[in-house]
Design a protein around this motif. Sequence first.
Motif, PDB file in Angstrom:
ATOM      1  N   ASN A 177       0.822  -1.210   0.000  1.00  0.00           N
ATOM      2  CA  ASN A 177       0.000   0.000   0.000  1.00  0.00           C
ATOM      3  C   ASN A 177       0.858   1.263   0.000  1.00  0.00           C
ATOM      4  O   ASN A 177       0.558   2.239  -0.690  1.00  0.00           O
ATOM      5  CB  ASN A 177      -0.923   0.014   1.220  1.00  0.00           C
ATOM      6  CG  ASN A 177      -2.231  -0.724   0.993  1.00  0.00           C
ATOM      7  OD1 ASN A 177      -2.738  -0.794  -0.118  1.00  0.00           O
ATOM      8  ND2 ASN A 177      -2.787  -1.279   2.055  1.00  0.00           N
ATOM      9  N   TYR A 217      -1.752  -1.702  -5.332  1.00  0.00           N
ATOM     10  CA  TYR A 217      -2.976  -1.712  -4.524  1.00  0.00           C
ATOM     11  C   TYR A 217      -3.703  -3.049  -4.659  1.00  0.00           C
ATOM     12  O   TYR A 217      -4.250  -3.569  -3.685  1.00  0.00           O
ATOM     13  CB  TYR A 217      -3.899  -0.565  -4.928  1.00  0.00           C
ATOM     14  CG  TYR A 217      -3.520   0.777  -4.339  1.00  0.00           C
ATOM     15  CD1 TYR A 217      -3.288   0.925  -2.969  1.00  0.00           C
ATOM     16  CD2 TYR A 217      -3.418   1.911  -5.153  1.00  0.00           C
ATOM     17  CE1 TYR A 217      -2.940   2.156  -2.422  1.00  0.00           C
ATOM     18  CE2 TYR A 217      -3.073   3.150  -4.610  1.00  0.00           C
ATOM     19  CZ  TYR A 217      -2.842   3.264  -3.252  1.00  0.00           C
ATOM     20  OH  TYR A 217      -2.501   4.492  -2.708  1.00  0.00           O
ATOM     21  N   ALA A 258      -1.819  -5.509  -2.512  1.00  0.00           N
ATOM     22  CA  ALA A 258      -2.061  -5.263  -1.093  1.00  0.00           C
ATOM     23  C   ALA A 258      -3.426  -5.799  -0.680  1.00  0.00           C
ATOM     24  O   ALA A 258      -3.567  -6.427   0.379  1.00  0.00           O
ATOM     25  CB  ALA A 258      -1.970  -3.767  -0.803  1.00  0.00           C
ATOM     26  N   GLU A 259      -4.433  -5.570  -1.521  1.00  0.00           N
ATOM     27  CA  GLU A 259      -5.772  -6.068  -1.208  1.00  0.00           C
ATOM     28  C   GLU A 259      -5.778  -7.594  -1.149  1.00  0.00           C
ATOM     29  O   GLU A 259      -6.380  -8.200  -0.255  1.00  0.00           O
ATOM     30  CB  GLU A 259      -6.767  -5.567  -2.251  1.00  0.00           C
ATOM     31  CG  GLU A 259      -8.198  -5.977  -1.957  1.00  0.00           C
ATOM     32  CD  GLU A 259      -9.167  -5.557  -3.052  1.00  0.00           C
ATOM     33  OE1 GLU A 259     -10.375  -5.803  -2.888  1.00  0.00           O
ATOM     34  OE2 GLU A 259      -8.726  -4.998  -4.085  1.00  0.00           O
ATOM     35  N   TYR A 274      -6.533  -2.919   6.003  1.00  0.00           N
ATOM     36  CA  TYR A 274      -5.675  -2.966   4.821  1.00  0.00           C
ATOM     37  C   TYR A 274      -6.498  -3.021   3.542  1.00  0.00           C
ATOM     38  O   TYR A 274      -6.158  -2.402   2.536  1.00  0.00           O
ATOM     39  CB  TYR A 274      -4.738  -4.169   4.886  1.00  0.00           C
ATOM     40  CG  TYR A 274      -3.594  -4.036   5.852  1.00  0.00           C
ATOM     41  CD1 TYR A 274      -2.759  -2.920   5.834  1.00  0.00           C
ATOM     42  CD2 TYR A 274      -3.331  -5.031   6.794  1.00  0.00           C
ATOM     43  CE1 TYR A 274      -1.707  -2.800   6.726  1.00  0.00           C
ATOM     44  CE2 TYR A 274      -2.279  -4.916   7.687  1.00  0.00           C
ATOM     45  CZ  TYR A 274      -1.475  -3.805   7.647  1.00  0.00           C
ATOM     46  OH  TYR A 274      -0.433  -3.682   8.519  1.00  0.00           O
ATOM     47  N   SER A 333      -6.459  -0.224   0.487  1.00  0.00           N
ATOM     48  CA  SER A 333      -6.231  -0.594  -0.914  1.00  0.00           C
ATOM     49  C   SER A 333      -7.385  -0.130  -1.795  1.00  0.00           C
ATOM     50  O   SER A 333      -7.168   0.413  -2.891  1.00  0.00           O
ATOM     51  CB  SER A 333      -6.073  -2.109  -1.036  1.00  0.00           C
ATOM     52  OG  SER A 333      -5.023  -2.582  -0.223  1.00  0.00           O
TER      53      SER A 333
END
Length: 262
Positions: A172, A191, A194-195, A210, A214
């Motif tokens: 992120n 992103y 990260a997701e 988190y 994202s």
Amino acid sequence: MRRSIPAMGLACLLCACAHQAPRPTQPTIDTGSDVVLITAKGNNVTIHTVPEGKVRIDADADKVDTAFKLVKDGKLKAAMEPLNEVIDHYESRYGQGDMAVYSAHAETDALVYAMLVNLSGKSQETIVFGPAWAMAYWMRGYIYGEMNQFDEEIRELGKALALAPMDPQYNNELAFVYAQKRDFAKAMALYEQAEAHAELASTPDMVNHYKCVSLRGKGYVLVELHKLDEAESAYKSCLAITHDEPRSLAELEYIKGLRSRQ
């Protein structure tokens, strides 16, 4: 309404994780007092647990915590000193060897990293340290960002991700920097990563956090790319996770304003 690119921030990560990370150089698992979570070679995996009633001592994590407090006080240059000590320590010991080295927050992500080398078909030794080493890179990157030295920040975050490639925070944060530099393709990819990796977070609340970071990041990028329907969907996905999340609500109002002017 002024808009800001969403990023998680320093304090939140340090609250979420009790410790920090390291890195290897010799082709042997001789780590002395360094915090090791897992060692592996081939299918042989050893989890280094803490005996009941004992506490894992991590002097390097203490140095990162000292740096964090200095950053909070606005003493950015002073914060570099303990971070440099941690990084120099691990790079000098583990930075040049053939071992695969990672840095993890807990056993869950440590086990994932230990398996990565096995899946690659390589038989080299793997060592997964606690989080101090990677966090030192991450925090040093954060400091460079505060100094508007974004290329240096990208370099440091890249080093953190080399040690912890599935860490949602580091993904992120690097996405945030690329979004600031308007490299939206790289930002969006990070992103997305990260997701996808948010499930590795230590608690359900942090998983949700988190994911929302994202999704808000993706929403920001999509607005900048004039893809308002997709941006709206990203913000609504965050609201489905965290009801009445204020930044997402504000961004949806911003999108509504953009549409009214079209």
